[in-house]
Scaffold this motif. Structure first.
Motif, mmCIF file in Angstrom:
data_model
loop_
_atom_site.group_PDB
_atom_site.id
_atom_site.type_symbol
_atom_site.label_atom_id
_atom_site.label_comp_id
_atom_site.label_asym_id
_atom_site.label_seq_id
_atom_site.Cartn_x
_atom_site.Cartn_y
_atom_site.Cartn_z
ATOM 1 N N ALA A 387 -53.080 0.295 26.953
ATOM 2 C CA ALA A 387 -52.658 0.912 28.212
ATOM 3 C C ALA A 387 -51.450 1.821 28.011
ATOM 4 O O ALA A 387 -50.556 1.539 27.227
ATOM 5 C CB ALA A 387 -52.304 -0.171 29.207
ATOM 6 N N GLY A 388 -51.433 2.904 28.724
ATOM 7 C CA GLY A 388 -50.289 3.804 28.681
ATOM 8 C C GLY A 388 -49.242 3.311 29.648
ATOM 9 O O GLY A 388 -49.368 2.264 30.257
ATOM 10 N N SER A 389 -48.168 4.064 29.818
ATOM 11 C CA SER A 389 -47.148 3.656 30.772
ATOM 12 C C SER A 389 -47.496 4.216 32.146
ATOM 13 O O SER A 389 -48.472 4.928 32.309
ATOM 14 C CB SER A 389 -45.793 4.149 30.301
ATOM 15 N N ALA A 390 -46.670 3.848 33.110
ATOM 16 C CA ALA A 390 -46.942 4.261 34.483
ATOM 17 C C ALA A 390 -47.092 5.781 34.578
ATOM 18 O O ALA A 390 -46.314 6.521 33.992
ATOM 19 C CB ALA A 390 -45.806 3.801 35.372
ATOM 20 N N HIS A 405 -50.953 1.553 34.112
ATOM 21 C CA HIS A 405 -51.420 0.828 32.927
ATOM 22 C C HIS A 405 -52.939 0.802 32.839
ATOM 23 O O HIS A 405 -53.508 -0.160 32.326
ATOM 24 C CB HIS A 405 -50.895 -0.619 32.937
ATOM 25 N N ASP A 406 -53.584 1.789 33.383
ATOM 26 C CA ASP A 406 -55.054 1.842 33.409
ATOM 27 C C ASP A 406 -55.659 0.548 33.927
ATOM 28 O O ASP A 406 -56.765 0.162 33.555
ATOM 29 C CB ASP A 406 -55.611 2.136 31.994
ATOM 30 N N SER A 407 -54.945 -0.137 34.784
ATOM 31 C CA SER A 407 -55.412 -1.459 35.229
ATOM 32 C C SER A 407 -55.230 -1.684 36.723
ATOM 33 O O SER A 407 -56.011 -2.388 37.342
ATOM 34 C CB SER A 407 -54.632 -2.566 34.516
ATOM 35 N N TYR A 408 -54.166 -1.099 37.262
ATOM 36 C CA TYR A 408 -53.842 -1.351 38.657
ATOM 37 C C TYR A 408 -53.823 -0.055 39.440
ATOM 38 O O TYR A 408 -53.394 0.984 38.926
ATOM 39 C CB TYR A 408 -52.459 -2.025 38.772
ATOM 40 N N LEU A 409 -54.264 -0.137 40.685
ATOM 41 C CA LEU A 409 -54.189 1.013 41.568
ATOM 42 C C LEU A 409 -53.115 0.727 42.600
ATOM 43 O O LEU A 409 -53.093 -0.349 43.193
ATOM 44 C CB LEU A 409 -55.532 1.232 42.266
ATOM 45 N N VAL A 410 -52.223 1.661 42.770
ATOM 46 C CA VAL A 410 -51.162 1.469 43.756
ATOM 47 C C VAL A 410 -51.411 2.448 44.887
ATOM 48 O O VAL A 410 -51.583 3.645 44.668
ATOM 49 C CB VAL A 410 -49.768 1.695 43.140
ATOM 50 N N LEU A 417 -47.296 -0.912 50.814
ATOM 51 C CA LEU A 417 -48.111 -0.495 49.681
ATOM 52 C C LEU A 417 -48.915 -1.658 49.144
ATOM 53 O O LEU A 417 -48.541 -2.820 49.278
ATOM 54 C CB LEU A 417 -47.259 0.145 48.592
ATOM 55 N N LEU A 418 -50.053 -1.291 48.551
ATOM 56 C CA LEU A 418 -50.998 -2.274 48.082
ATOM 57 C C LEU A 418 -51.160 -2.078 46.581
ATOM 58 O O LEU A 418 -51.298 -0.942 46.121
ATOM 59 C CB LEU A 418 -52.326 -1.985 48.784
ATOM 60 N N VAL A 419 -51.092 -3.149 45.811
ATOM 61 C CA VAL A 419 -51.361 -3.055 44.377
ATOM 62 C C VAL A 419 -52.705 -3.729 44.146
ATOM 63 O O VAL A 419 -52.879 -4.899 44.484
ATOM 64 C CB VAL A 419 -50.278 -3.784 43.556
ATOM 65 N N ILE A 420 -53.660 -2.972 43.639
ATOM 66 C CA ILE A 420 -55.022 -3.493 43.483
ATOM 67 C C ILE A 420 -55.341 -3.692 42.008
ATOM 68 O O ILE A 420 -55.062 -2.824 41.192
ATOM 69 C CB ILE A 420 -56.030 -2.494 44.104
ATOM 70 N N ASP A 421 -55.921 -4.826 41.678
ATOM 71 C CA ASP A 421 -56.399 -5.075 40.319
ATOM 72 C C ASP A 421 -57.796 -4.445 40.238
ATOM 73 O O ASP A 421 -58.738 -4.930 40.865
ATOM 74 C CB ASP A 421 -56.444 -6.603 40.109
ATOM 75 N N GLN A 422 -57.923 -3.375 39.472
ATOM 76 C CA GLN A 422 -59.182 -2.608 39.511
ATOM 77 C C GLN A 422 -60.377 -3.442 39.070
ATOM 78 O O GLN A 422 -61.467 -3.345 39.639
ATOM 79 C CB GLN A 422 -59.070 -1.333 38.666
ATOM 80 N N HIS A 423 -60.178 -4.293 38.072
ATOM 81 C CA HIS A 423 -61.301 -5.115 37.598
ATOM 82 C C HIS A 423 -61.706 -6.135 38.666
ATOM 83 O O HIS A 423 -62.878 -6.257 39.007
ATOM 84 C CB HIS A 423 -60.919 -5.846 36.308
ATOM 85 N N ALA A 539 -59.697 -3.966 32.789
ATOM 86 C CA ALA A 539 -58.297 -3.586 32.645
ATOM 87 C C ALA A 539 -58.227 -2.744 31.371
ATOM 88 O O ALA A 539 -58.803 -3.120 30.361
ATOM 89 C CB ALA A 539 -57.434 -4.825 32.502
ATOM 90 N N GLY A 540 -57.592 -1.604 31.440
ATOM 91 C CA GLY A 540 -57.536 -0.735 30.270
ATOM 92 C C GLY A 540 -58.505 0.437 30.359
ATOM 93 O O GLY A 540 -58.439 1.358 29.548
ATOM 94 N N ASP A 541 -59.432 0.408 31.327
ATOM 95 C CA ASP A 541 -60.328 1.560 31.526
ATOM 96 C C ASP A 541 -59.595 2.623 32.334
ATOM 97 O O ASP A 541 -59.173 2.349 33.468
ATOM 98 C CB ASP A 541 -61.588 1.141 32.323
ATOM 99 N N ARG A 542 -59.453 3.799 31.767
ATOM 100 C CA ARG A 542 -58.872 4.900 32.542
ATOM 101 C C ARG A 542 -59.913 5.361 33.570
ATOM 102 O O ARG A 542 -61.065 5.597 33.206
ATOM 103 C CB ARG A 542 -58.523 6.042 31.568
#
Ligand code: ADP
Ligand code: MG
Length: 586
Positions: A387-390, A405-410, A417-423, A539-542
């Protein structure tokens, strides 16, 4: 009503068995007698966890002096007369057995005066031997002292546990009764110290708060439904307050605490998808039924009952709880806790759920948007090796969503604000889609031109072959090639370009891990959830902007977008108000 000996034919129909097992059983029986006597105030005092003394004092209707010896006779009760009464029981007691049993294994003194009488009487029962009654003129009501339980049965006394354990059971008996009977002033003291005082005006919610703490009390949803003559009321807890066992699942039938496998199952079923495997919901549920709909005479301590229509009650509980959970907004709330060197996101429960722990990284990035090593620290590393940085919001064409981090959508929402776990979110969406298609019989299957051989230990392959029909229904075609090799002939199209043998391996692992086969419904459900997990973005998928937009659009279409099929939260919410407060704007 006067106490009378039950006729032999009625006595014969009463479920017999050991009623007095430990001090807590004495507390339970004496409390129930006090409630049946119409008391408003009941004081319980115990010494050494109840092994030395249990004293219960009430202000109820009392016992007439002439009836005192009968109170200790076996099958003598004032609460029923004929066998038919067994189907109209409204009192907690009805067998006339408790005092007789207690009197046989302890040194008991009973003192009682009816409120309308000037004089009352007292009697002792010492290991079953009754003393002659004597006049006693204390306060109206009944006082029962039970000393040295099992003093004359040393083997049973040896089975008693430590004072702390026995006291734990006493507290449990007291709690069950107190939860079920509002309006009573109840007190419990142990070795001279007050344990609980429950005022009569305390509501059910107050009492839950008193016994289990305000944190739980503040995370309850009320339930109040009726179907036909049955009503179900009480509270269920937010899934974030789960426990590792079912002890906090309190069920009452006509204000009697019961243990009922079927109702317990209905409750867990209603929370399915909201709790991690092995975790249990918390609930305080009160079922009211006409007395002829429930047989309370099937278990010695009446801890189990038999329903005339258990199926309908199962359904009532399942749908009531499930609907209530749906109605509640279950997006987990992100709590920001100040620390010496900044703010740290803390999960809303004391149990660290993996998805919540993962947030530590991105949440730190939130308060300091500089990309740098600090952002990669913490438990996220293992998951985010690539994962890259923010990423700054400006590099995205969609202005209100960023992928971290190619993992969460804000995502910005009107309230915060909502932080979503994409997986987790994608998994939930696919799971619901698969379920809908399975029900409609329109699960797309990709047939393989050349079946793919997959090797297993022979007994593992046999497990899969035994479930061939169910797997077929789910789009997984398998044939036996012999020697532990399975031929994969088709797979669910939803898997896209993920290798199909991976899902077969996951399904076989699942089947092998179970000693007993799950029900068919459970099997389908679990395998669908495995498929959803495999097919979902990781997690890790761009993700492209389009993919993000599509994911968010589908979020609104699913029934429970708040949890993945394994029960982890898919999103955490941080309110504008919390942000303003933490940055001292308020
Ligand atoms: P049960 O409660 O099944 O009738 P018990 O052995 O517990 O049987 O009690 C026998 C009888 O003694 C009761 O039916 C009731 O009439 C009387 N009794 C016991 N405890 C109390 C009490 N605290 N107040 C008034 N009556 C009591
Ligand atoms: Mg009783």
């Amino acid at each position: 009503m006067r106490i009378q000996q039950l006729p032999a034919e009625v006595a014969a129909r009463i479920a017999a068995g050991e009623v007095i097992e430990r001090p807590a059983s004495v507390v339970k029986e004496l409390l129930e007698n006090a409630v049946d006597a119409g008391s408003r105030r009941i004081d319980v005092e115990v010494e050494q966890g109840g092994t030395d003394l249990v004293r219960v004092v009430d202000d109820g209707c009392g016992i007439l002096p002439a009836d005192l010896p009968l109170a200790f006779a076996s099958h003598a009760t004032s609460k029923l007369t004929t066998a038919d009464d067994l189907f109209r029981v409204m009192t907690l007691g009805f067998r006339g057995e408790a005092l007789a049993s207690i009197g046989g294994v302890a040194q008991v003194r009973l003192q009682s005066r009816c409120p309308d009488e000037i004089a009352g009487a007292e009697i002792n029962c010492d290991g079953g031997k009754l003393s002659a009654p004597r006049t006693w003129s204390g306060a109206a009501g009944t006082r029962v002292e039970v000393a040295h339980l099992f003093y004359n049965t040393p083997v049973r006394r040896k089975f008693l546990r430590t004072v702390a354990t026995e006291m734990g059971h006493v507290c449990e008996s007291f709690t069950r009764l107190a939860l079920a009977h509002g309006g009573l002033n109840l007190k419990l003291r142990h070795n001279g110290k007050e344990v609980w005082e429950v005022p009569g005006v305390a509501t059910l919610l107050d009492r839950i708060g008193l016994f289990f703490g305000s944190e739980l009390r503040d995370r309850l949803y009320d339930v109040d439904v009726s179907r036909g003559p049955a009503t179900l009321k009480g509270f269920i807890a937010d899934p974030s307050c789960d426990r590792g066992n079912a002890k906090l699942q309190y069920m009452f039938v006509n204000r009697r605490w019961v243990r009922d496998r079927s109702l317990g199952h209905a409750l867990q079923e209603a929370y399915r998808g909201l709790l991690m495997t092995g975790r249990y919901a918390i609930a305080f549920l009160f079922l009211e039924l006409p007395p002829d709909q429930v047989d309370v005479n099937v278990h010695p301590t009446k801890a189990e009952v038999r329903f005339r229509d258990g199926h309908a009650l199962y359904h009532l509980l399942l749908t009531a709880v499930r609907d209530r959970l749906r109605a509640a907004n279950l997006t987990a709330r992100l709590r920001i806790t100040p620390t010496a060197d900044g703010f740290v996101a803390a999960p809303p429960t004391d149990r660290g759920s993996p998805a919540l722990e993962m947030l530590t990284g991105p949440a730190v990035a939130l308060q300091s948007p500089r990309p740098g090593p600090a952002c990669d620290a913490g438990p996220t590393n293992a998951v985010h090796e690539t994962a890259g940085s923010a990423q700054p919001a400006s590099t995205r064409s969609s202005p209100k969503v960023i992928q971290l981090h190619d993992s969460y959508l804000v995502l910005e929402t009107p309230e915060g604000l909502l932080v979503i776990d994409q997986h987790a979110l994608h998994e939930r969406i696919l799971f619901e889609q698969l379920k809908t298609r399975l029900r409609a019989g329109s699960l797309d299957v990709q047939r393989m031109l050349i079946p793919e051989p997959v090797n297993f230990p022979p007994e593992h392959a046999a497990r899969a072959l035994a479930q061939r029909a169910a797997l077929e229904e789910l789009g997984l075609g398998v044939e036996d090639f012999g020697g532990g090799t399975l031929l994969l002939t088709g797979y669910p199209a939803i898997l896209g370009n993920r290798p199909p043998h991976d899902i077969l391996r996951a399904v076989v692992d699942y089947l092998v891990a179970r000693d007993r086969l799950p029900t068919r419904e459970q099997l389908l459900n679990d395998i669908l959830s495995l498929m959803a997990c495999h097919a979902a973005v990781r997690a890790g998928d761009r993700l492209s902007t389009e993919a993000i937009d599509a994911l968010l659009a589908q979020r609104d279409l699913v029934t429970d977008s708040h949890h993945c099929p394994h029960g982890r939260p898919t999103s955490l919410f941080l309110s504008r108000h919390d942000l303003d407060r933490q940055f001292r704007r308020l």
